[in-house]
Design an enzyme around this catalytic site. Structure first.
Site, PDB file in Angstrom:
ATOM      1  N   LYS A  32       0.814  -1.198   0.000  1.00  0.00           N
ATOM      2  CA  LYS A  32       0.000   0.000   0.000  1.00  0.00           C
ATOM      3  C   LYS A  32       0.859   1.264   0.000  1.00  0.00           C
ATOM      4  CE  LYS A  32      -1.343   1.203   3.867  1.00  0.00           C
ATOM      5  NZ  LYS A  32      -1.804   1.908   5.056  1.00  0.00           N
ATOM      6  N   THR A  33       1.831   1.297   0.896  1.00  0.00           N
ATOM      7  CA  THR A  33       2.688   2.469   0.986  1.00  0.00           C
ATOM      8  C   THR A  33       3.461   2.664  -0.307  1.00  0.00           C
ATOM      9  OG1 THR A  33       2.949   1.876   3.293  1.00  0.00           O
ATOM     10  CG2 THR A  33       4.354   3.613   2.452  1.00  0.00           C
ATOM     11  N   ASP A 224      -4.624   8.264   3.035  1.00  0.00           N
ATOM     12  CA  ASP A 224      -4.174   6.946   3.469  1.00  0.00           C
ATOM     13  C   ASP A 224      -5.071   6.476   4.618  1.00  0.00           C
ATOM     14  OD1 ASP A 224      -2.674   4.703   3.731  1.00  0.00           O
ATOM     15  OD2 ASP A 224      -0.990   5.669   4.752  1.00  0.00           O
ATOM     16  N   GLU A 225      -5.139   5.189   4.860  1.00  0.00           N
ATOM     17  CA  GLU A 225      -5.934   4.634   5.958  1.00  0.00           C
ATOM     18  C   GLU A 225      -7.359   5.193   5.941  1.00  0.00           C
ATOM     19  OE1 GLU A 225      -4.514   2.317   7.493  1.00  0.00           O
ATOM     20  OE2 GLU A 225      -2.416   2.761   7.936  1.00  0.00           O
ATOM     21  N   GLN A 255      -8.862  -3.678   8.244  1.00  0.00           N
ATOM     22  CA  GLN A 255      -7.941  -3.149   9.244  1.00  0.00           C
ATOM     23  C   GLN A 255      -8.481  -1.899   9.927  1.00  0.00           C
ATOM     24  OE1 GLN A 255      -3.630  -3.331   8.309  1.00  0.00           O
ATOM     25  NE2 GLN A 255      -4.287  -4.031   6.304  1.00  0.00           N
ATOM     26  N   ARG A 613       1.085  -8.471  11.018  1.00  0.00           N
ATOM     27  CA  ARG A 613       2.357  -7.743  11.164  1.00  0.00           C
ATOM     28  C   ARG A 613       3.531  -8.689  10.933  1.00  0.00           C
ATOM     29  NH1 ARG A 613       0.820  -3.880   9.500  1.00  0.00           N
ATOM     30  NH2 ARG A 613      -1.064  -5.092   9.249  1.00  0.00           N
TER      31      ARG A 613
END
Length: 780
Positions: A32-33, A224-225, A255, A613
């Site tokens: 994503k980043t 983002d998010e 998430q 994670r």
DNA sequence: TTAGTTCGGGTTTTT
DNA sequence: CCCGAACTAA
């Protein structure tokens, strides 16, 4: 354009389609980043001016890292000019520019949660309300939700449902508190966190030309998010993007873990309503984790009802199974995890920084820390009490804030009598009354109406001296740079002397913290990025952002340390080895989430975040007993463990024995295992069990096959320090022994099982005690 | 008014 | 168990 080759087709599509509205649904670990950074780099390469790009992130740290990565991609220093940061910091910046439209000075203070609560506390007291009914935290939550839904104090008071809610819950004055709270913030030239978004909405609503200005300015907007945005944020984005509609939101509904803070998953689900011709890009290939971890995570999240359909998969190898381990107590859990990290590290040679311990609540860190310290494993705790929340730091910052904005009521109250200068509660109350009557700030009372304050001459003089001191600080801060002013104030106010005088270990650490803050300001002042027109930045410049900084934003350093943090704090990070600890009912999922399905689903997403994670290895851990409020409580394993497909788990102990022939469930009355319970093939023990919805787990199986788990636990204990001194060796505590307990008095030991003893006390009856903690004295 | 002490209450997560 | 708030002694 070589960099485009580093993307998979889905990623590349999301990067290249820069015009028009688009939504990127990015599974965990799917890059994503990477997409966001490449997209921005791509825009700039195609000629977009960095000043026209607005990128909203969830943390300052994320923004900083993304800027760095973009710099690497495009070279030069252009990335610096992108408007990239958190919602709060970006819009605080804009509000400072436009402040006079809202009748605020540009140097308004930003109240953090503590300040807000203190203010509410004061208001409740002044209104003479019962602080049991009106708990500051509760009241603030309620106001915060209102603000995040853009409900003004006035609208709140007129809202039939809301007021009915408050009436029935016995808090009819809520609307009045809300109004007064806002009034006081305004009088203090201050905004709380939610105001930064709320007032931005007001600005964009009431000043069309300002809206146009920013609509034209921001040609490309990225969020983002997105799953963690609330209504207030949603509306800001919608308004700003309305002209160009070059809006790209990135998120993962799986998430979303900030619902408690007003985040609204619907924002993701509703995107297509606002932008029917949007482009949808799904990133489903996970590059982070092993097949086992990805599959286990998928199996868990599948239990949630509401979600966008996607299938996360990976090309990575299967990897190890996810290990599930059980410990006797929270302290043993700490020892086990530390021990496991120690041996795994020795075996793999991986760096300590590749290990993370994730927990639901901050208080769980203590047991982990103790374990790590025993083995001399270096660790670092993220979050917890943030640096900026510490008393000594808040005190000194209050001086700085007051210097920049003397009307700041919370800062005023915090420092007016610290260090002690004889301005006590009574005086403060009189000032509050005077301020309220004249509808001005406390500062105005002592600078403009001091003569009419009903206090004696001595007190008046002290107040005047205080005002003179603050004025001198203002003059100093105007003419020198941030570092000199900060140091001058800390010294002149007598803060440093006060702290230096305290030679206790805590005092020493407080002094060090203040020195660290001063060091930070020095660094800030020397940083060229902060120089404007060749001048070093002023103290006020430092204050602009400081309220919005959190511990997570502090420099990582290159320290090679094991990472400890809450799962919330771990979002967006990845580690080779992840330990998820405290997987127990009522802790994770939290007790408070059990009443509503939506909240339980949020807990499950949280677990999903935790598990994803991990890159190559995940360990799930729970304890059978845990201290809470200083009391030992029995724990049940978390339902989340059962919810994972068992194929991906290595869970020996659930099929095998507990250590020794221990029987924890106290229903079993037989003193010591006469019949040595034949592996409770249900039927034997189930009689009294007050079954919940879940079937009772098969109780202990043969002691022999439990070797693996048993060994780990005992090993952990022996490798740690020799048993803390319990007065008498636990060897003396045997069945039948007469003992004395500090609280319960004399008693008789009925049974001993490993660490745990059942003791009968005439005073309180039968008790289960952990020998390690109950300091039992053996009587002859 | 202040400092020292007891007492009661509280732990979800954070910009 | 740990913190802050109210209470009490100087």
């Amino acid at each position: 354009m070589d960099y485009l080759k580093e993307l998979n087709p889905a990623q590349r599509a999301a990067v290249e389609n820069t015009e028009g509205p688009s939504m990127v649904i990015a599974g965990a670990g799917s890059g994503k980043t990477r997409v966001l950074t490449y997209r921005i780099a791509h825009l700039i390469n195609k000629g977009a001016d960095p000043f026209t790009i607005l990128a909203l992130t969830f943390t300052n740290k994320a923004a900083r890292e993304m800027k760095e990565r973009i710099s690497l991609l495009i070279g030069g220093t252009e990335a610096r000019n992108i408007w990239m940061g958190t919602f709060h910091s970006i819009f605080a910046r804009i509000l400072r520019i436009e402040s006079e439209k809202l009748n605020y000075p540009s140097n308004f203070s930003i109240y953090d949660t503590t300040d807000s609560k203190n203010l509410i506390k004061a208001i409740i007291k002044e209104m003479g309300l019962d602080d049991k009914m009106y708990k500051p935290g509760y009241v603030l939550n309620r106001i915060s939700s209102a603000k995040n839904s853009l409900i003004s104090a006035k609208a709140y008071a007129q809202h039939p449902e809301i007021t009915a809610d408050d009436e029935t819950s016995g808090r009819p004055k809520m609307a009045l508190i809300y109004r007064e709270y806002n009034l006081r913030l305004f009088k203090s030239s201050a905004m709380d966190f939610d105001d930064l978004l709320y007032k931005t909405n007001v600005l964009l609503r009431d000043f069309p030309e300002t809206l146009h200005k920013y609509q034209h300015k921001f040609k490309y907007i990225m969020v983002d998010e997105y799953q963690d945005t609330n209504f207030s944020q949603y509306l800001i984005v919608k308004k700003l993007a309305a002209l160009n509609e070059n809006l790209c939101v990135v998120g993962d509904d799986a998430q979303s873990i900030y619902g408690f803070r007003g985040a609204n998953i619907e924002n993701i689900l509703n995107f297509k309503k606002d932008y029917p011709d949007y482009g949808l890009y799904k990133l489903e290939q996970n590059y982070r984790s092993t097949k086992n971890i990805v599959a286990a995570a998928n199996s868990i999240i599948a239990k949630n009802r509401n979600q966008i359909e996607k299938k996360v998969w990976t090309d990575n190898g299967s990897g190890e199974l996810i290990r599930v381990v059980r410990s006797l107590s929270d302290n043993d859990e700490g020892l086990f995890v530390s021990n496991d990290i120690f041996s795994n590290q020795a075996e793999t040679g991986d760096a300590y920084r590749d290990y993370a311990i994730l927990y639901r609540t901050n208080s769980q860190s203590r047991a982990m820390e103790e374990g790590l310290r025993k083995l001399n494993i270096p660790y670092r705790i993220y979050g917890g009490q943030s640096f900026y929340q510490r008393k000594e730091i808040k005190d000194i910052l209050a001086y700085y804030r007051l210097t920049a904005n003397p009307h700041d009521e919370e800062s005023f109250k915090r420092v007016v009598n610290y260090p002690a200068r004889g301005i006590g509660k009574t005086t403060l109350e009189k000032m509050a009354v005077a301020a309220d009557a004249a509808k001005v700030s406390l500062w105005s009372v002592i600078t403009e109406n001091l003569d009419s304050l009903p206090v004696n001459a001595g007190t008046r003089k002290k107040l005047d001296e205080f005002a003179v001191m603050i004025k001198s600080f203002r003059a100093e801060a105007e003419k020198t740079d941030a570092a000199s002013a900060a140091e001058h104030i800390a010294k002149s106010a007598g803060l440093l002397r006060e702290l230096y005088a305290d030679k206790s270990p805590e005092g020493l650490s407080r002094y060090e913290n203040v020195q660290e803050l001063l060091g930070g300001i020095r660094e800030f002042a020397e940083n060229e990025e902060n120089t404007a027109d060749g001048e070093k930045p002023k103290l006020a410049d430092f204050l602009v952002d400081v309220a919005l900084l959190t511990d997570a934003d502090q420099e990582d350093g290159d320290d090679n340390k094991v990472n400890l943090m809450t799962i919330h704090a771990s979002k967006g990070l990845e580690f080779g080895h992840v330990y998820i600890v405290g997987l127990e009912e009522n802790l994770f999922p939290s007790q408070l989430s059990l009443s509503e399905r939506s909240e339980l689903e949020e807990e499950r997403r949280l677990f999903y975040v935790a598990l994803t994670r991990a890159e190559k290895r995940a360990v799930l851990s729970y304890a059978m007993s845990r201290y809470r409020y200083g009391q030992l409580n029995h724990c049940e394993p978390s339902r989340f463990i059962e919810e994972i497909e068992p194929d991906f788990l290595d869970m020996p102990e659930l099929r095998s024995a507990r250590p020794h022939r221990e029987r924890f469930d106290s229903f079993d009355e037989t003193p010591w295992g006469g019949g040595s319970s034949p592996f409770g093939k249900s039927g034997y023990t189930r009689n009294t069990s007050p079954q919940k919805s879940e079937p009772r787990r098969p109780t202990p199986a043969p002691p022999t096959s439990g070797g693996k788990q048993l060994k780990r636990v005992t090993q952990a204990r022996t490798q740690g320090a020799p048993d803390a001194d319990t007065g008498s060796s636990s060897a003396d505590i045997v069945t039948g022994a007469r003992v004395e307990h500090a609280k319960f008095g004399k008693g008789k030991v009925l049974n001993v099982e490993g660490e745990k003893a059942t003791v009968f006390f005439p005073s309180v009856g039968q008790k289960q005690l952990l020998l390690k903690f109950a300091k039992l004295k053996v009587l002859a």
